[in-house]
Design a protein around this motif. Structure first.
Motif, mmCIF file in Angstrom:
data_model
loop_
_atom_site.group_PDB
_atom_site.id
_atom_site.type_symbol
_atom_site.label_atom_id
_atom_site.label_comp_id
_atom_site.label_asym_id
_atom_site.label_seq_id
_atom_site.Cartn_x
_atom_site.Cartn_y
_atom_site.Cartn_z
ATOM 1 N N ARG A 210 0.839 -1.201 0.000
ATOM 2 C CA ARG A 210 0.000 0.000 0.000
ATOM 3 C C ARG A 210 0.876 1.254 0.000
ATOM 4 N NH1 ARG A 210 -1.922 3.699 3.458
ATOM 5 N NH2 ARG A 210 -0.728 2.825 5.199
ATOM 6 N N LYS A 211 1.901 1.282 0.852
ATOM 7 C CA LYS A 211 2.792 2.447 0.925
ATOM 8 C C LYS A 211 3.628 2.577 -0.345
ATOM 9 C CE LYS A 211 3.078 2.487 5.973
ATOM 10 N NZ LYS A 211 3.907 2.234 7.169
ATOM 11 N N TYR A 212 4.074 1.467 -0.881
ATOM 12 C CA TYR A 212 4.861 1.475 -2.121
ATOM 13 C C TYR A 212 4.041 2.066 -3.270
ATOM 14 C CZ TYR A 212 7.408 -0.342 -6.183
ATOM 15 O OH TYR A 212 8.075 -0.467 -7.374
ATOM 16 N N ASP A 213 2.779 1.665 -3.374
ATOM 17 C CA ASP A 213 1.909 2.190 -4.434
ATOM 18 C C ASP A 213 1.659 3.686 -4.263
ATOM 19 O OD1 ASP A 213 1.739 -0.293 -5.587
ATOM 20 O OD2 ASP A 213 -0.170 -0.820 -4.643
ATOM 21 N N LEU A 214 1.531 4.135 -3.011
ATOM 22 C CA LEU A 214 1.344 5.563 -2.749
ATOM 23 C C LEU A 214 2.575 6.364 -3.190
ATOM 24 C CD1 LEU A 214 -0.299 5.498 0.803
ATOM 25 C CD2 LEU A 214 -1.401 6.249 -1.310
ATOM 26 N N LEU A 215 3.760 5.832 -2.888
ATOM 27 C CA LEU A 215 5.006 6.520 -3.235
ATOM 28 C C LEU A 215 5.207 6.582 -4.746
ATOM 29 C CD1 LEU A 215 7.521 5.118 -0.581
ATOM 30 C CD2 LEU A 215 6.250 7.236 -0.506
ATOM 31 N N THR A 216 5.033 5.458 -5.407
ATOM 32 C CA THR A 216 5.267 5.419 -6.855
ATOM 33 C C THR A 216 4.166 6.133 -7.627
ATOM 34 O OG1 THR A 216 4.276 3.189 -6.894
ATOM 35 C CG2 THR A 216 6.685 3.336 -6.831
ATOM 36 N N GLY A 217 3.080 6.490 -6.948
ATOM 37 C CA GLY A 217 2.018 7.263 -7.587
ATOM 38 C C GLY A 217 2.401 8.723 -7.773
ATOM 39 N N ILE A 218 3.495 9.159 -7.139
ATOM 40 C CA ILE A 218 3.997 10.527 -7.301
ATOM 41 C C ILE A 218 4.941 10.553 -8.497
ATOM 42 C CG2 ILE A 218 5.311 12.395 -6.224
ATOM 43 C CD1 ILE A 218 4.555 11.186 -3.506
ATOM 44 N N LYS A 219 4.693 11.425 -9.447
ATOM 45 C CA LYS A 219 5.548 11.506 -10.630
ATOM 46 C C LYS A 219 6.968 11.880 -10.223
ATOM 47 C CE LYS A 219 2.295 12.499 -14.353
ATOM 48 N NZ LYS A 219 1.955 13.447 -15.443
ATOM 49 N N GLY A 220 7.926 11.108 -10.682
ATOM 50 C CA GLY A 220 9.326 11.348 -10.337
ATOM 51 C C GLY A 220 9.835 10.372 -9.298
ATOM 52 N N VAL A 221 8.923 9.743 -8.545
ATOM 53 C CA VAL A 221 9.330 8.739 -7.545
ATOM 54 C C VAL A 221 9.254 7.363 -8.198
ATOM 55 C CG1 VAL A 221 8.843 7.713 -5.302
ATOM 56 C CG2 VAL A 221 8.486 10.156 -5.646
ATOM 57 N N GLY A 222 10.409 6.791 -8.454
ATOM 58 C CA GLY A 222 10.474 5.478 -9.069
ATOM 59 C C GLY A 222 10.602 4.382 -8.038
ATOM 60 N N LYS A 223 10.756 3.163 -8.514
ATOM 61 C CA LYS A 223 10.804 2.008 -7.612
ATOM 62 C C LYS A 223 12.056 2.019 -6.732
ATOM 63 C CE LYS A 223 12.583 -0.776 -11.461
ATOM 64 N NZ LYS A 223 12.291 -1.918 -12.351
ATOM 65 N N VAL A 224 13.175 2.544 -7.246
ATOM 66 C CA VAL A 224 14.423 2.552 -6.464
ATOM 67 C C VAL A 224 14.285 3.481 -5.257
ATOM 68 C CG1 VAL A 224 16.890 3.081 -6.480
ATOM 69 C CG2 VAL A 224 15.848 1.962 -8.452
ATOM 70 N N ALA A 283 15.833 11.531 -8.534
ATOM 71 C CA ALA A 283 14.373 11.604 -8.559
ATOM 72 C C ALA A 283 13.906 13.046 -8.747
ATOM 73 C CB ALA A 283 13.792 11.031 -7.267
ATOM 74 N N ALA A 284 14.622 14.001 -8.127
ATOM 75 C CA ALA A 284 14.261 15.418 -8.263
ATOM 76 C C ALA A 284 14.451 15.880 -9.709
ATOM 77 C CB ALA A 284 15.111 16.261 -7.313
ATOM 78 N N ILE A 285 15.534 15.435 -10.332
ATOM 79 C CA ILE A 285 15.784 15.801 -11.736
ATOM 80 C C ILE A 285 14.685 15.229 -12.626
ATOM 81 C CG2 ILE A 285 17.348 15.416 -13.691
ATOM 82 C CD1 ILE A 285 19.669 15.586 -11.679
ATOM 83 N N ASN A 286 14.297 13.976 -12.378
ATOM 84 C CA ASN A 286 13.209 13.376 -13.150
ATOM 85 C C ASN A 286 11.888 14.092 -12.906
ATOM 86 O OD1 ASN A 286 14.675 11.383 -14.479
ATOM 87 N ND2 ASN A 286 14.512 9.945 -12.780
ATOM 88 N N SER A 287 11.694 14.545 -11.663
ATOM 89 C CA SER A 287 10.465 15.272 -11.327
ATOM 90 C C SER A 287 10.376 16.577 -12.111
ATOM 91 C CB SER A 287 10.414 15.569 -9.828
ATOM 92 O OG SER A 287 10.307 14.381 -9.091
ATOM 93 N N VAL A 288 11.521 17.271 -12.239
ATOM 94 C CA VAL A 288 11.543 18.519 -12.998
ATOM 95 C C VAL A 288 11.229 18.259 -14.469
ATOM 96 C CG1 VAL A 288 13.070 20.366 -13.821
ATOM 97 C CG2 VAL A 288 13.090 19.711 -11.421
ATOM 98 N N ARG A 289 11.607 17.093 -14.949
ATOM 99 C CA ARG A 289 11.369 16.748 -16.358
ATOM 100 C C ARG A 289 9.946 16.259 -16.616
ATOM 101 N NH1 ARG A 289 15.730 12.540 -18.171
ATOM 102 N NH2 ARG A 289 14.599 12.794 -20.133
ATOM 103 N N PHE A 290 9.404 15.437 -15.698
ATOM 104 C CA PHE A 290 8.144 14.755 -15.994
ATOM 105 C C PHE A 290 6.958 15.163 -15.115
ATOM 106 C CE2 PHE A 290 11.594 11.704 -17.083
ATOM 107 C CZ PHE A 290 11.428 11.749 -18.470
ATOM 108 N N ASN A 291 7.217 15.866 -14.010
ATOM 109 C CA ASN A 291 6.141 16.310 -13.133
ATOM 110 C C ASN A 291 5.869 17.788 -13.426
ATOM 111 O OD1 ASN A 291 4.607 17.310 -10.908
ATOM 112 N ND2 ASN A 291 5.361 15.665 -9.613
#
Length: 340
Positions: A210-224, A283-291
Protein backbone atom coordinates in the motif's frame (compact mmCIF):
# COMPACT_ATOMS: atom_id res chain seq x y z
CA UNK A 1 8.44 -2.10 11.18
CA UNK A 2 7.51 -1.25 14.72
CA UNK A 3 4.26 -0.88 16.61
CA UNK A 4 3.33 -0.12 20.21
CA UNK A 5 2.95 -3.21 22.37
CA UNK A 6 -0.46 -4.37 23.55
CA UNK A 7 -1.98 -2.47 26.48
CA UNK A 8 -2.02 -5.68 28.52
CA UNK A 9 1.27 -5.93 30.44
CA UNK A 10 3.45 -8.96 29.59
CA UNK A 11 3.68 -11.78 32.14
CA UNK A 12 7.36 -12.41 31.33
CA UNK A 13 10.28 -10.22 30.30
CA UNK A 14 13.08 -11.84 28.34
CA UNK A 15 16.41 -10.06 27.94
CA UNK A 16 18.85 -11.53 25.42
CA UNK A 17 22.47 -10.53 24.88
CA UNK A 18 23.38 -11.75 21.39
CA UNK A 19 26.84 -12.65 20.15
CA UNK A 20 27.97 -14.52 17.04
CA UNK A 21 27.92 -17.98 18.61
CA UNK A 22 25.86 -17.69 21.78
CA UNK A 23 22.83 -16.18 23.51
CA UNK A 24 22.86 -15.08 27.14
CA UNK A 25 19.25 -15.11 28.30
CA UNK A 26 17.68 -13.51 31.38
CA UNK A 27 14.04 -14.27 32.22
CA UNK A 28 12.07 -12.10 34.65
CA UNK A 29 8.64 -13.16 35.90
CA UNK A 30 6.75 -9.90 36.27
CA UNK A 31 4.46 -11.08 39.09
CA UNK A 32 7.27 -11.57 41.63
CA UNK A 33 10.37 -10.22 39.80
CA UNK A 34 12.01 -13.66 39.93
CA UNK A 35 15.10 -13.62 37.73
CA UNK A 36 16.68 -16.62 35.96
CA UNK A 37 19.66 -16.78 33.59
CA UNK A 38 20.87 -19.27 31.01
CA UNK A 39 23.41 -19.53 28.17
CA UNK A 40 22.61 -21.16 24.80
CA UNK A 41 23.98 -21.48 21.30
CA UNK A 42 22.92 -18.92 18.69
CA UNK A 43 21.49 -21.47 16.26
CA UNK A 44 18.19 -23.37 15.73
CA UNK A 45 19.22 -26.08 18.19
CA UNK A 46 19.93 -23.44 20.83
CA UNK A 47 16.54 -21.79 20.16
CA UNK A 48 14.74 -25.09 20.79
CA UNK A 49 16.68 -25.54 24.03
CA UNK A 50 15.75 -22.00 25.02
CA UNK A 51 12.06 -22.73 24.44
CA UNK A 52 12.27 -25.88 26.57
CA UNK A 53 14.12 -23.99 29.33
CA UNK A 54 11.53 -21.21 29.32
CA UNK A 55 8.71 -23.75 29.52
CA UNK A 56 10.32 -25.34 32.58
CA UNK A 57 9.91 -21.99 34.32
CA UNK A 58 6.30 -21.44 33.27
CA UNK A 59 6.94 -19.25 30.23
CA UNK A 60 5.28 -20.50 27.04
CA UNK A 61 7.27 -18.04 24.88
CA UNK A 62 4.18 -16.61 23.21
CA UNK A 63 2.29 -13.29 23.15
CA UNK A 64 2.55 -13.01 26.94
CA UNK A 65 6.34 -12.59 26.66
CA UNK A 66 8.17 -9.35 25.85
CA UNK A 67 11.67 -10.05 24.55
CA UNK A 68 14.20 -7.21 24.39
CA UNK A 69 17.43 -7.36 22.36
CA UNK A 70 20.06 -4.86 21.30
CA UNK A 71 20.63 -4.16 17.61
CA UNK A 72 23.67 -6.29 16.69
CA UNK A 73 23.25 -6.69 12.95
CA UNK A 74 23.18 -10.13 11.37
CA UNK A 75 23.64 -12.09 14.60
CA UNK A 76 20.13 -11.24 15.88
CA UNK A 77 18.29 -12.29 12.73
CA UNK A 78 17.76 -15.98 13.35
CA UNK A 79 16.56 -15.61 16.92
CA UNK A 80 14.26 -12.69 16.02
CA UNK A 81 12.66 -14.69 13.21
CA UNK A 82 12.27 -17.67 15.55
CA UNK A 83 10.57 -15.56 18.23
CA UNK A 84 8.29 -13.75 15.77
CA UNK A 85 7.11 -17.08 14.37
CA UNK A 86 5.89 -17.91 17.90
CA UNK A 87 4.11 -14.54 18.39
CA UNK A 88 6.59 -13.34 21.03
CA UNK A 89 6.63 -9.53 21.33
CA UNK A 90 10.13 -8.64 20.10
CA UNK A 91 11.60 -5.25 21.00
CA UNK A 92 14.83 -4.24 19.25
CA UNK A 93 16.32 -1.40 21.28
CA UNK A 94 19.40 0.74 20.68
CA UNK A 95 22.41 -0.37 22.72
CA UNK A 96 23.21 3.30 23.36
CA UNK A 97 19.71 3.90 24.74
CA UNK A 98 20.04 1.00 27.17
CA UNK A 99 23.51 2.12 28.31
CA UNK A 100 22.32 5.69 28.84
CA UNK A 101 19.42 4.50 30.97
CA UNK A 102 21.74 2.47 33.21
CA UNK A 103 24.38 5.14 33.72
CA UNK A 104 28.10 4.57 34.17
CA UNK A 105 29.03 0.88 34.05
CA UNK A 106 32.51 -0.62 34.47
CA UNK A 107 33.52 -3.93 32.95
CA UNK A 108 31.67 -6.19 30.53
CA UNK A 109 30.03 -9.57 31.01
CA UNK A 110 27.48 -11.18 28.69
CA UNK A 111 25.38 -12.63 31.52
CA UNK A 112 25.26 -9.26 33.28
CA UNK A 113 24.44 -7.55 29.97
CA UNK A 114 21.43 -9.87 29.52
CA UNK A 115 20.28 -8.99 33.03
CA UNK A 116 20.64 -5.28 32.30
CA UNK A 117 18.63 -5.61 29.08
CA UNK A 118 15.88 -7.51 30.92
CA UNK A 119 15.75 -4.93 33.73
CA UNK A 120 15.61 -2.12 31.17
CA UNK A 121 12.70 -3.83 29.39
CA UNK A 122 10.88 -4.35 32.69
CA UNK A 123 11.21 -0.68 33.67
CA UNK A 124 10.43 0.76 30.23
CA UNK A 125 7.95 -1.80 28.88
CA UNK A 126 5.33 0.89 28.21
CA UNK A 127 7.76 2.54 25.77
CA UNK A 128 8.40 -0.68 23.86
CA UNK A 129 8.07 -0.70 20.10
CA UNK A 130 7.82 -4.20 18.79
CA UNK A 131 8.95 -5.67 15.51
CA UNK A 132 6.20 -6.95 13.24
CA UNK A 133 6.36 -9.24 10.23
CA UNK A 134 6.89 -6.30 7.87
CA UNK A 135 10.25 -5.89 9.58
CA UNK A 136 11.36 -9.26 8.21
CA UNK A 137 10.32 -8.21 4.70
CA UNK A 138 12.18 -4.91 5.06
CA UNK A 139 15.27 -6.82 6.20
CA UNK A 140 15.17 -8.89 3.03
CA UNK A 141 14.55 -5.82 0.90
CA UNK A 142 17.60 -4.19 2.48
CA UNK A 143 19.75 -7.22 1.60
CA UNK A 144 18.47 -7.19 -1.98
CA UNK A 145 18.97 -3.45 -2.23
CA UNK A 146 22.60 -3.76 -1.07
CA UNK A 147 23.12 -6.57 -3.59
CA UNK A 148 21.62 -4.44 -6.36
CA UNK A 149 24.02 -1.63 -5.42
CA UNK A 150 27.02 -3.95 -5.71
CA UNK A 151 25.85 -5.24 -9.10
CA UNK A 152 25.26 -1.69 -10.36
CA UNK A 153 28.71 -0.60 -9.19
CA UNK A 154 30.38 -3.53 -10.98
CA UNK A 155 28.36 -2.87 -14.15
CA UNK A 156 29.21 0.84 -14.18
CA UNK A 157 32.89 0.08 -13.56
CA UNK A 158 33.09 -2.19 -16.62
CA UNK A 159 31.09 0.13 -18.87
CA UNK A 160 33.03 3.27 -17.92
CA UNK A 161 36.36 1.50 -18.50
CA UNK A 162 35.24 0.38 -21.96
CA UNK A 163 33.91 3.83 -22.86
CA UNK A 164 37.13 5.58 -21.83
CA UNK A 165 39.30 3.05 -23.69
CA UNK A 166 37.19 3.36 -26.85
CA UNK A 167 37.87 7.11 -26.84
CA UNK A 168 41.68 6.75 -26.79
CA UNK A 169 42.32 3.29 -28.26
CA UNK A 170 39.36 1.99 -30.32
CA UNK A 171 41.01 -1.36 -31.09
CA UNK A 172 41.65 -2.25 -27.43
CA UNK A 173 38.28 -0.76 -26.52
CA UNK A 174 36.46 -3.01 -29.01
CA UNK A 175 38.38 -6.02 -27.71
CA UNK A 176 37.44 -5.20 -24.14
CA UNK A 177 33.83 -4.64 -25.18
CA UNK A 178 33.71 -8.02 -26.89
CA UNK A 179 35.20 -10.05 -24.02
CA UNK A 180 32.93 -8.36 -21.48
CA UNK A 181 29.65 -8.83 -23.35
CA UNK A 182 28.66 -11.91 -21.38
CA UNK A 183 29.68 -10.33 -18.08
CA UNK A 184 27.60 -7.21 -18.80
CA UNK A 185 24.59 -9.31 -19.86
CA UNK A 186 24.98 -11.45 -16.74
CA UNK A 187 25.13 -8.44 -14.42
CA UNK A 188 22.11 -6.84 -16.11
CA UNK A 189 20.18 -10.10 -15.83
CA UNK A 190 21.09 -10.42 -12.16
CA UNK A 191 19.88 -6.87 -11.52
CA UNK A 192 16.57 -7.68 -13.21
CA UNK A 193 16.17 -10.77 -11.02
CA UNK A 194 16.98 -8.80 -7.86
CA UNK A 195 14.37 -6.17 -8.76
CA UNK A 196 11.79 -8.87 -9.53
CA UNK A 197 12.46 -10.47 -6.13
CA UNK A 198 12.02 -7.08 -4.43
CA UNK A 199 8.63 -6.66 -6.10
CA UNK A 200 7.71 -10.18 -5.04
CA UNK A 201 8.46 -9.48 -1.35
CA UNK A 202 6.56 -6.17 -1.45
CA UNK A 203 3.53 -7.81 -3.08
CA UNK A 204 3.33 -10.36 -0.24
CA UNK A 205 3.13 -7.64 2.45
CA UNK A 206 -0.15 -5.74 2.23
CA UNK A 207 0.93 -2.71 4.29
CA UNK A 208 4.24 -2.28 2.45
CA UNK A 209 2.50 -2.73 -0.91
CA UNK A 210 0.00 0.00 0.00
CA UNK A 211 2.79 2.45 0.92
CA UNK A 212 4.86 1.48 -2.12
CA UNK A 213 1.91 2.19 -4.43
CA UNK A 214 1.34 5.56 -2.75
CA UNK A 215 5.01 6.52 -3.24
CA UNK A 216 5.27 5.42 -6.86
CA UNK A 217 2.02 7.26 -7.59
CA UNK A 218 4.00 10.53 -7.30
CA UNK A 219 5.55 11.51 -10.63
CA UNK A 220 9.33 11.35 -10.34
CA UNK A 221 9.33 8.74 -7.54
CA UNK A 222 10.47 5.48 -9.07
CA UNK A 223 10.80 2.01 -7.61
CA UNK A 224 14.42 2.55 -6.46
CA UNK A 225 13.60 5.64 -4.38
CA UNK A 226 10.36 4.12 -3.08
CA UNK A 227 12.08 0.94 -1.86
CA UNK A 228 15.04 2.90 -0.45
CA UNK A 229 12.74 5.13 1.61
CA UNK A 230 10.73 2.15 2.87
CA UNK A 231 13.95 0.42 3.94
CA UNK A 232 15.68 3.41 5.57
CA UNK A 233 12.55 4.63 7.38
CA UNK A 234 11.48 1.05 8.21
CA UNK A 235 8.18 1.51 6.46
CA UNK A 236 7.86 5.12 7.74
CA UNK A 237 7.58 3.92 11.33
CA UNK A 238 11.01 5.17 12.43
CA UNK A 239 10.87 8.46 10.56
CA UNK A 240 7.59 10.03 9.51
CA UNK A 241 8.52 13.71 9.82
CA UNK A 242 9.41 15.42 6.52
CA UNK A 243 11.92 17.82 8.08
CA UNK A 244 13.76 15.03 9.92
CA UNK A 245 13.78 12.91 6.76
CA UNK A 246 15.18 15.86 4.80
CA UNK A 247 17.96 16.20 7.41
CA UNK A 248 18.69 12.47 7.16
CA UNK A 249 18.92 12.75 3.37
CA UNK A 250 21.16 15.84 3.61
CA UNK A 251 18.83 18.20 1.73
CA UNK A 252 17.50 20.37 4.60
CA UNK A 253 19.01 23.89 4.43
CA UNK A 254 20.68 25.34 7.55
CA UNK A 255 21.83 28.88 8.25
CA UNK A 256 25.48 29.50 9.13
CA UNK A 257 25.76 32.68 11.16
CA UNK A 258 26.83 33.95 14.57
CA UNK A 259 26.37 37.50 15.84
CA UNK A 260 27.41 40.13 13.33
CA UNK A 261 30.80 38.73 12.31
CA UNK A 262 29.94 35.26 10.95
CA UNK A 263 27.51 35.44 8.04
CA UNK A 264 28.01 32.27 6.01
CA UNK A 265 25.83 31.02 3.21
CA UNK A 266 22.82 28.84 3.96
CA UNK A 267 23.64 25.28 3.01
CA UNK A 268 22.99 21.62 3.66
CA UNK A 269 24.81 19.45 6.18
CA UNK A 270 27.39 16.89 5.10
CA UNK A 271 26.16 14.52 7.80
CA UNK A 272 23.70 12.54 5.70
CA UNK A 273 22.89 9.24 4.07
CA UNK A 274 24.80 9.89 0.83
CA UNK A 275 23.33 6.94 -1.03
CA UNK A 276 19.77 8.05 -0.32
CA UNK A 277 20.70 11.65 -1.15
CA UNK A 278 22.00 10.58 -4.57
CA UNK A 279 18.84 8.57 -5.33
CA UNK A 280 16.68 11.51 -4.21
CA UNK A 281 18.72 13.88 -6.39
CA UNK A 282 18.07 11.75 -9.48
CA UNK A 283 14.37 11.60 -8.56
CA UNK A 284 14.26 15.42 -8.26
CA UNK A 285 15.78 15.80 -11.74
CA UNK A 286 13.21 13.38 -13.15
CA UNK A 287 10.46 15.27 -11.33
CA UNK A 288 11.54 18.52 -13.00
CA UNK A 289 11.37 16.75 -16.36
CA UNK A 290 8.14 14.76 -15.99
CA UNK A 291 6.14 16.31 -13.13
CA UNK A 292 4.42 19.44 -14.44
CA UNK A 293 4.10 20.92 -10.94
CA UNK A 294 7.86 20.77 -10.34
CA UNK A 295 8.74 21.76 -13.90
CA UNK A 296 6.76 24.99 -13.59
CA UNK A 297 8.22 25.61 -10.12
CA UNK A 298 11.77 25.08 -11.39
CA UNK A 299 11.29 27.39 -14.38
CA UNK A 300 9.73 30.12 -12.24
CA UNK A 301 12.47 30.06 -9.58
CA UNK A 302 15.31 29.98 -12.12
CA UNK A 303 13.61 32.85 -13.92
CA UNK A 304 13.68 34.80 -10.64
CA UNK A 305 17.46 34.45 -10.55
CA UNK A 306 17.83 31.45 -8.21
CA UNK A 307 20.70 29.07 -8.94
CA UNK A 308 19.63 25.80 -10.56
CA UNK A 309 21.29 23.73 -7.83
CA UNK A 310 19.45 25.53 -5.02
CA UNK A 311 16.14 25.08 -6.88
CA UNK A 312 16.87 21.37 -7.37
CA UNK A 313 17.49 21.12 -3.63
CA UNK A 314 14.16 22.84 -3.00
CA UNK A 315 12.53 20.27 -5.32
CA UNK A 316 14.14 17.48 -3.30
CA UNK A 317 12.61 18.96 -0.15
CA UNK A 318 9.19 19.40 -1.73
CA UNK A 319 9.33 15.85 -3.05
CA UNK A 320 10.05 14.49 0.44
CA UNK A 321 7.19 16.53 1.90
CA UNK A 322 4.83 15.11 -0.74
CA UNK A 323 6.07 11.59 -0.01
CA UNK A 324 5.52 11.91 3.74
CA UNK A 325 2.14 13.58 3.19
CA UNK A 326 0.71 10.79 1.00
CA UNK A 327 1.97 8.11 3.41
CA UNK A 328 0.45 9.85 6.44
CA UNK A 329 -2.78 10.67 4.63
CA UNK A 330 -3.04 7.24 3.05
CA UNK A 331 -4.45 8.62 -0.19
CA UNK A 332 -2.80 8.94 -3.62
CA UNK A 333 -0.95 12.06 -4.73
CA UNK A 334 -2.99 14.67 -6.59
CA UNK A 335 -1.45 17.25 -8.90
CA UNK A 336 -2.23 20.81 -7.71
CA UNK A 337 -0.76 23.40 -10.05
CA UNK A 338 -2.28 26.27 -8.07
CA UNK A 339 0.03 25.58 -5.12
CA UNK A 340 3.38 25.90 -6.91
Amino acid sequence: MEKPINLQAPAFILGIDVSKDSLDVCLIRVSDNQQLCHKLNNNPSGFRRMKAWLKQHGCEAGPETLCCLEHTGLYTRQVVHYLLARDVQVWMESALQIKRSIGMVRGKDDKVDAQRIARYALLHQREAKCVNLSGVTLERLKDLQANRGRLLKALQSIKVTIKELLAVDPVSGKTLEQVNKKAIRGLEKSMEQVEEKMQEFIAKDGELKRKYDLLTGIKGVGKVLAISLLVYTQGFTKMDDARKLACYCGVAPFEYRSGTSVMGRTGVSKFANKELKHILHMAAINSVRFNEEFRLYFERKVGEGKSKMSVINAVRNKLLHQIVAVVKRGTPYELKLKNI
